[in-house]
Design an enzyme around this catalytic site. Structure first.
Site, PDB file in Angstrom:
ATOM      1  N   GLU A 199      55.672  38.965  44.572  1.00  9.22           N
ATOM      2  CA  GLU A 199      54.593  38.350  45.352  1.00  9.22           C
ATOM      3  C   GLU A 199      54.732  36.829  45.390  1.00  9.22           C
ATOM      4  O   GLU A 199      54.577  36.207  46.443  1.00  9.22           O
ATOM      5  CB  GLU A 199      53.214  38.688  44.754  1.00  9.22           C
ATOM      6  CG  GLU A 199      52.927  40.163  44.653  1.00  9.22           C
ATOM      7  CD  GLU A 199      53.228  40.758  43.284  1.00  9.22           C
ATOM      8  OE1 GLU A 199      52.403  41.568  42.812  1.00  9.22           O
ATOM      9  OE2 GLU A 199      54.283  40.432  42.705  1.00  9.22           O
ATOM     10  N   CYS A 254      49.428  41.448  39.437  1.00  7.63           N
ATOM     11  CA  CYS A 254      48.915  41.020  38.140  1.00  7.63           C
ATOM     12  C   CYS A 254      47.927  39.872  38.356  1.00  7.63           C
ATOM     13  O   CYS A 254      47.747  39.394  39.476  1.00  7.63           O
ATOM     14  CB  CYS A 254      50.066  40.579  37.236  1.00  7.63           C
ATOM     15  SG  CYS A 254      50.856  39.034  37.761  1.00  7.63           S
ATOM     16  N   HIS A 314      57.813  36.786  40.174  1.00 10.98           N
ATOM     17  CA  HIS A 314      57.369  38.100  40.644  1.00 10.98           C
ATOM     18  C   HIS A 314      57.596  38.167  42.143  1.00 10.98           C
ATOM     19  O   HIS A 314      57.609  37.136  42.840  1.00 10.98           O
ATOM     20  CB  HIS A 314      55.892  38.309  40.344  1.00 10.98           C
ATOM     21  CG  HIS A 314      55.583  38.456  38.897  1.00 10.98           C
ATOM     22  ND1 HIS A 314      54.380  38.950  38.438  1.00 10.98           N
ATOM     23  CD2 HIS A 314      56.323  38.184  37.776  1.00 10.98           C
ATOM     24  CE1 HIS A 314      54.384  38.973  37.126  1.00 10.98           C
ATOM     25  NE2 HIS A 314      55.548  38.506  36.697  1.00 10.98           N
ATOM     26  N   CYS A 326      49.547  36.743  40.004  1.00 10.08           N
ATOM     27  CA  CYS A 326      49.803  36.917  41.434  1.00 10.08           C
ATOM     28  C   CYS A 326      48.506  36.981  42.228  1.00 10.08           C
ATOM     29  O   CYS A 326      48.421  36.430  43.327  1.00 10.08           O
ATOM     30  CB  CYS A 326      50.651  38.163  41.662  1.00 10.08           C
ATOM     31  SG  CYS A 326      52.338  37.981  41.020  1.00 10.08           S
TER      32      CYS A 326
END
EC number: 3.5.4.33
Length: 149
Positions: A55, A83, A53, A86
């Site tokens: 992040e 999410c 992801h 993260c």
């Protein structure tokens, strides 16, 4: 200290992710002195890595540059509510602040779903600022998924 938004750069990372066929999420990590130390867009498909992801990629880059697993005083700018995975990484990195654009009622882990920062198990609770450029971030996501259907 002057407040400076880095959401435009995060949106650019999200646009680049969309062009690669990735879900358009972008992140920018800023040091306490205001320097951008990392920027990334989603790369889960490209890297065949469900943890890639935006992040997480930005955190990895910044931690490597800092030579530390902790980034106190740093601010993460991300186009979509992080999410749960993260959010847990953000807590573990001890970020000072998370600024995000679009809310994610389906998969968010900050204001929705797991609400990671509200749990007693959260190692650290950053300041959270939501809704920054939320319409632009939401539009990117809507357009991306509309073109996939």
């Amino acid at each position: 200290m002057t407040f400076t938004s880095h959401m435009d750069q995060a949106l650019n990372e999200a646009r680049a992710a969309a062009l690669r066929g990735e879900v358009p999420v972008g992140a920018v990590l800023v040091a306490p002195d205001g320097r951008v130390v990392a920027a990334a867009g989603n790369r889960t498909r490209e890297l065949c890595d469900p943890t890639a992801h935006a992040e997480i990629l930005a955190l990895r880059e910044a931690c490597a540059a800092a030579g530390s697993e902790r980034l106190p005083g740093y601010t993460l700018w991300v186009t979509l509510e992080p999410c749960a995975m993260c959010a847990a990484a953000i807590a573990n990195a001890r970020l000072a602040r998370v600024c995000y654009g679009a809310a994610d009622p389906k998969s968010g882990g900050v204001a929705h779903g797991a609400r990671v920062f509200t749990h007693p198990q959260a190692h650290h609770v950053p300041e959270v600022i939501d809704g920054i450029a939320d319409e632009a971030a939401s539009e990117l996501l809507r357009d991306f998924f509309a073109n996939r259907r």
